[in-house]
Scaffold this active site. Structure first.
Site, PDB file in Angstrom:
ATOM      1  N   LYS A  13     -14.332 -55.362 -56.334  1.00  0.00           N
ATOM      2  CA  LYS A  13     -15.279 -54.789 -57.300  1.00  0.00           C
ATOM      3  C   LYS A  13     -15.630 -53.342 -56.956  1.00  0.00           C
ATOM      4  CE  LYS A  13     -18.456 -57.900 -56.652  1.00  0.00           C
ATOM      5  NZ  LYS A  13     -17.800 -58.688 -55.592  1.00  0.00           N
ATOM      6  N   ARG A  88     -27.192 -60.946 -59.411  1.00  0.00           N
ATOM      7  CA  ARG A  88     -26.626 -61.947 -58.499  1.00  0.00           C
ATOM      8  C   ARG A  88     -27.046 -63.364 -58.888  1.00  0.00           C
ATOM      9  NH1 ARG A  88     -24.573 -59.922 -53.529  1.00  0.00           N
ATOM     10  NH2 ARG A  88     -25.230 -57.778 -53.143  1.00  0.00           N
ATOM     11  N   ARG A 127      -7.387 -56.818 -43.547  1.00  0.00           N
ATOM     12  CA  ARG A 127      -8.204 -55.601 -43.541  1.00  0.00           C
ATOM     13  C   ARG A 127      -8.777 -55.361 -42.138  1.00  0.00           C
ATOM     14  NH1 ARG A 127     -12.539 -55.126 -48.283  1.00  0.00           N
ATOM     15  NH2 ARG A 127     -13.825 -56.450 -46.966  1.00  0.00           N
ATOM     16  N   ARG A 139     -15.562 -54.008 -40.105  1.00  0.00           N
ATOM     17  CA  ARG A 139     -16.813 -54.348 -40.799  1.00  0.00           C
ATOM     18  C   ARG A 139     -17.261 -55.743 -40.407  1.00  0.00           C
ATOM     19  NH1 ARG A 139     -15.537 -52.860 -46.999  1.00  0.00           N
ATOM     20  NH2 ARG A 139     -16.559 -54.863 -47.184  1.00  0.00           N
ATOM     21  N   ARG A 150     -20.357 -65.984 -46.930  1.00  0.00           N
ATOM     22  CA  ARG A 150     -20.692 -65.153 -48.100  1.00  0.00           C
ATOM     23  C   ARG A 150     -20.073 -65.735 -49.367  1.00  0.00           C
ATOM     24  NH1 ARG A 150     -18.912 -59.507 -47.781  1.00  0.00           N
ATOM     25  NH2 ARG A 150     -20.234 -59.255 -49.607  1.00  0.00           N
TER      26      ARG A 150
END
Length: 196
Positions: A13, A88, A127, A139, A150
């Site tokens: 996104k 959300r 990643r 990250r 998540r």
């Protein structure tokens, strides 16, 4: 053009929002960025948010909605904006509808990036490996366990929005597993010709 991008974490996104920002010259509104900006600007709602965050609590829907409402009144949003990571929840989706209605505005599109969860986990692992190989910091979200948590949270709270917008005949899906350029082309094909 007023647009919402939906999809689980890692669906792309943010990447797609940045491409749309460049092409259409409308801002990407991320709740995290908006919260930090409101706190830094010391707006009344920013001060409320700061007090809640300093107490180590989650910022309420009421505060987040107020920050979004404040932000969409800024001059750079006059031609439109892209909501990324907001709404959300169903309550936030209702709030978006109300805040736009009060301003005589409406959403032009709600686009869902459709992805395969297992492939997403693989994408996150890659990643993280690429970041390590390049000597960059990995990250916190690029940990498979954190990411899967998540993902569960997304399906519990945010995924119901697909039904909400489908019922309003606004939801459009694109293949989020395609290449970045293909996803961009699919999104652009669904957008209105004019911005403003």
């Amino acid at each position: 053009m007023r647009l919402i991008l939906l999809g689980p974490p890692g669906a792309g996104k943010g990447t797609q929002a940045q491409r749309l920002v460049e092409k259409y010259a409308i801002p990407q509104l991320s709740t995290g960025d908006m919260l930090r900006a409101a706190v830094a600007a010391q707006t009344p709602v920013g001060q409320k948010a700061k007090a809640v965050m300093n107490a180590g609590e989650l910022v309420s829907d009421e505060i987040v909605n107020a920050i979004v409402a404040e932000r969409i009144d800024q001059p750079d949003c006059a031609r439109g904006f892209i909501l990324d990571g907001y709404p959300r929840t169903l309550a936030q989706a209702d709030a978006v509808e109300l805040m736009l209605e009060k301003r005589g505005l409406q959403l032009d599109a709600v686009i869902e990036l459709l992805v395969d969860d297992r492939a997403l986990v693989g994408r996150i692992v890659r990643r993280a490996e690429e970041a390590k190989a390049a000597g960059e910091a990995v990250r916190k979200d690029d940990n498979p366990e954190v990411f899967e948590e998540r993902l569960r949270e997304y399906y519990k709270k945010t995924a119901p929005l697909t039904g909400y917008y489908h019922a309003r005949k606004m939801l459009r899906g694109v293949d989020g597993m395609a290449s970045m350029d293909e996803v961009t082309a699919q999104i652009e094909a669904l957008l209105p010709e004019t911005v403003g």
